[in-house]
Motif scaffolding. Structure first.
Motif, mmCIF file in Angstrom:
data_model
loop_
_atom_site.group_PDB
_atom_site.id
_atom_site.type_symbol
_atom_site.label_atom_id
_atom_site.label_comp_id
_atom_site.label_asym_id
_atom_site.label_seq_id
_atom_site.Cartn_x
_atom_site.Cartn_y
_atom_site.Cartn_z
ATOM 1 N N ARG A 92 0.782 -1.165 0.014
ATOM 2 C CA ARG A 92 0.107 0.094 -0.137
ATOM 3 C C ARG A 92 0.933 1.346 -0.024
ATOM 4 N NH1 ARG A 92 -3.482 -2.548 4.931
ATOM 5 N NH2 ARG A 92 -4.352 -4.382 3.925
ATOM 6 N N VAL A 93 0.548 2.284 -0.932
ATOM 7 C CA VAL A 93 1.379 3.513 -0.857
ATOM 8 C C VAL A 93 0.314 4.757 -0.376
ATOM 9 C CG1 VAL A 93 2.586 4.960 -2.256
ATOM 10 C CG2 VAL A 93 2.621 2.662 -2.548
ATOM 11 N N ALA A 94 0.780 5.264 0.591
ATOM 12 C CA ALA A 94 0.062 6.505 1.347
ATOM 13 C C ALA A 94 1.039 7.822 0.805
ATOM 14 C CB ALA A 94 0.152 6.337 2.912
ATOM 15 N N VAL A 95 0.011 8.353 0.076
ATOM 16 C CA VAL A 95 0.810 9.751 -0.633
ATOM 17 C C VAL A 95 0.069 11.017 0.144
ATOM 18 C CG1 VAL A 95 1.014 11.059 -2.723
ATOM 19 C CG2 VAL A 95 0.766 8.605 -2.865
ATOM 20 N N LEU A 96 0.891 11.716 1.007
ATOM 21 C CA LEU A 96 0.616 13.078 1.696
ATOM 22 C C LEU A 96 0.515 14.051 1.026
ATOM 23 C CD1 LEU A 96 2.090 12.506 5.407
ATOM 24 C CD2 LEU A 96 0.172 11.058 4.345
ATOM 25 N N ARG A 97 -0.482 14.854 1.176
ATOM 26 C CA ARG A 97 -0.527 15.933 0.119
ATOM 27 C C ARG A 97 -0.703 17.305 1.105
ATOM 28 N NH1 ARG A 97 -2.021 15.057 -5.048
ATOM 29 N NH2 ARG A 97 -1.041 17.122 -5.217
ATOM 30 N N CYS A 98 -0.458 18.413 0.356
ATOM 31 C CA CYS A 98 -0.345 19.763 1.172
ATOM 32 C C CYS A 98 -0.836 20.747 0.165
ATOM 33 C CB CYS A 98 0.454 20.072 2.074
ATOM 34 S SG CYS A 98 0.546 21.529 2.968
ATOM 35 N N ALA A 99 -1.712 21.776 0.294
ATOM 36 C CA ALA A 99 -1.754 22.691 -0.690
ATOM 37 C C ALA A 99 -0.526 23.452 -0.829
ATOM 38 C CB ALA A 99 -2.907 23.766 -0.223
ATOM 39 N N GLU A 135 1.404 5.325 -11.338
ATOM 40 C CA GLU A 135 1.914 4.665 -12.203
ATOM 41 C C GLU A 135 2.659 3.315 -11.884
ATOM 42 O OE1 GLU A 135 4.620 7.287 -14.674
ATOM 43 O OE2 GLU A 135 5.311 5.502 -15.916
ATOM 44 N N LYS A 136 3.514 3.441 -10.791
ATOM 45 C CA LYS A 136 4.203 2.196 -10.452
ATOM 46 C C LYS A 136 3.268 1.231 -9.659
ATOM 47 C CE LYS A 136 8.030 0.502 -7.754
ATOM 48 N NZ LYS A 136 8.623 -0.437 -8.630
ATOM 49 N N HIS A 137 2.145 1.660 -8.845
ATOM 50 C CA HIS A 137 1.629 0.757 -8.132
ATOM 51 C C HIS A 137 0.318 0.683 -8.537
ATOM 52 C CE1 HIS A 137 5.062 0.400 -5.218
ATOM 53 N NE2 HIS A 137 5.006 1.874 -5.382
ATOM 54 N N GLY A 138 -0.314 1.432 -9.191
ATOM 55 C CA GLY A 138 -1.657 1.302 -9.582
ATOM 56 C C GLY A 138 -2.795 1.730 -8.742
ATOM 57 N N LEU A 139 -4.074 2.263 -9.211
ATOM 58 C CA LEU A 139 -4.841 3.131 -8.330
ATOM 59 C C LEU A 139 -5.330 2.233 -7.154
ATOM 60 C CD1 LEU A 139 -7.366 4.558 -11.082
ATOM 61 C CD2 LEU A 139 -5.768 5.884 -9.287
ATOM 62 N N GLU A 140 -5.182 0.817 -7.257
ATOM 63 C CA GLU A 140 -5.942 0.137 -6.440
ATOM 64 C C GLU A 140 -4.958 0.087 -4.904
ATOM 65 O OE1 GLU A 140 -4.920 -1.011 -9.027
ATOM 66 O OE2 GLU A 140 -3.446 -2.240 -8.687
ATOM 67 N N SER A 141 -3.660 0.477 -5.020
ATOM 68 C CA SER A 141 -2.930 0.476 -4.094
ATOM 69 C C SER A 141 -2.264 1.918 -3.308
ATOM 70 C CB SER A 141 -1.477 -0.293 -4.290
ATOM 71 O OG SER A 141 -1.821 -1.266 -4.887
ATOM 72 N N VAL A 142 -3.153 2.731 -4.007
ATOM 73 C CA VAL A 142 -2.703 4.309 -3.616
ATOM 74 C C VAL A 142 -3.760 4.989 -2.632
ATOM 75 C CG1 VAL A 142 -2.139 6.604 -4.345
ATOM 76 C CG2 VAL A 142 -1.321 4.715 -5.561
ATOM 77 N N TYR A 143 -3.325 5.583 -1.601
ATOM 78 C CA TYR A 143 -4.264 6.243 -0.517
ATOM 79 C C TYR A 143 -3.741 7.644 -0.359
ATOM 80 C CZ TYR A 143 -5.126 1.168 0.458
ATOM 81 O OH TYR A 143 -5.689 0.094 0.454
ATOM 82 N N GLU A 144 -4.464 8.509 -1.195
ATOM 83 C CA GLU A 144 -4.095 9.977 -0.889
ATOM 84 C C GLU A 144 -4.568 10.564 0.315
ATOM 85 O OE1 GLU A 144 -6.037 12.231 -3.918
ATOM 86 O OE2 GLU A 144 -4.038 13.640 -4.306
ATOM 87 N N ILE A 145 -3.383 11.408 1.205
ATOM 88 C CA ILE A 145 -4.093 11.705 2.407
ATOM 89 C C ILE A 145 -3.953 13.394 2.572
ATOM 90 C CG2 ILE A 145 -3.984 12.008 4.899
ATOM 91 C CD1 ILE A 145 -3.154 9.015 4.625
ATOM 92 N N ASP A 146 -4.838 14.179 2.394
ATOM 93 C CA ASP A 146 -4.634 15.847 2.430
ATOM 94 C C ASP A 146 -4.476 16.313 4.043
ATOM 95 O OD1 ASP A 146 -4.362 18.572 1.778
ATOM 96 O OD2 ASP A 146 -6.610 18.591 1.319
ATOM 97 N N THR A 147 -3.113 16.752 3.979
ATOM 98 C CA THR A 147 -2.837 17.217 5.417
ATOM 99 C C THR A 147 -2.828 18.714 5.540
ATOM 100 O OG1 THR A 147 -0.494 17.990 4.820
ATOM 101 C CG2 THR A 147 -0.825 15.478 5.002
ATOM 102 N N THR A 148 -3.399 19.331 4.559
ATOM 103 C CA THR A 148 -3.457 20.787 4.566
ATOM 104 C C THR A 148 -3.918 21.556 5.836
ATOM 105 O OG1 THR A 148 -3.671 20.840 2.019
ATOM 106 C CG2 THR A 148 -3.962 22.883 3.202
ATOM 107 N N ASP A 149 -5.196 21.114 6.230
ATOM 108 C CA ASP A 149 -5.583 21.475 7.520
ATOM 109 C C ASP A 149 -5.807 20.590 8.681
ATOM 110 O OD1 ASP A 149 -6.098 24.289 6.486
ATOM 111 O OD2 ASP A 149 -7.644 23.833 5.168
#
Ligand code: ADP
Length: 181
Positions: A92-99, A135-149
């Protein structure tokens, strides 16, 4: 089981995974997470010398991805934290995001140069790491997490849900393109 925690520098990976480490195996993170260890891969790179060269202009080390992959091999039940984590095998790949604007502010406050802060804010606006992860892991393995607020602790709760399997994959819900216009 290997969980990658990736994201543009400044999205809060180090901070959130430090909070997560103190939750593993507790009610907050489900007992199924008890066996997981957090690995801060940039620290491993420094301590083990797993880089190919030092980029003087950028004041950074160029990671030796093959050597890091070899170092990670055979380590079970790990949470691998780094902006490079998505380059390696992971369940599983968690991708942290921030504005981008608050991201730039976080990086300047951390002492990064204006050029580096701006470069990372632009890269975040363009979804560069999210795209690489999908691209590397496919949509089924990616977990996007917005950390902005969100506080680091709230981000750690989200990460714990990824580790325990209590969260569905997601990608593309966070949109910062407006920042570029
Ligand atoms: P990364 O490991 O992704 O480069 P850090 O964990 O080092 O990011 O965090 C970058 C900066 O932003 C640090 O100064 C940290 O204190 C701050 N920070 C981290 N997480 C948050 C958050 N959720 N909200 C606000 N600031 C944060």
């Amino acid at each position: 089981m290997r969980i990658a925690v990736t994201g543009t520098p400044g999205t809060g990976k180090t901070t959130a995974t430090e909070h997560l480490a103190s939750k593993l195996g507790t009610d907050d993170a489900a007992s199924s997470t008890a066996d997981f260890d957090v690995i801060h891969l940039n620290t491993v790179l420094e301590e083990e010398g797993l880089y190919t060269e030092v980029d003087a202009d950028r004041q950074s080390k160029v990671a030796d991805l093959d050597a890091l992959a070899e170092w990670l091999e055979g380590r079970e039940d790990t949470i691998v934290e780094s902006h490079l984590a998505h380059h390696f095998d992971a369940d599983r790949v968690a991708v942290l995001r921030c504005a981008p604007e608050p991201l730039e502010k976080r990086l300047l406050e951390r002492g990064e140069t204006e050029a580096k802060a701006a470069e990372n804010a632009e890269s975040e606006a363009l979804d560069v790491i999210l795209a690489e992860a999908v691209e590397k892991h496919g949509l089924e393995s990616v977990y996007e997490i917005d950390t902005t607020d969100r506080t680091p602790d709230a981000v750690a709760v989200e990460l714990a849900a990824v580790v325990s399997g209590d969260r569905e994959p997601s990608a593309g819900d966070v949109d910062f393109v407006g920042y570029l216009t």
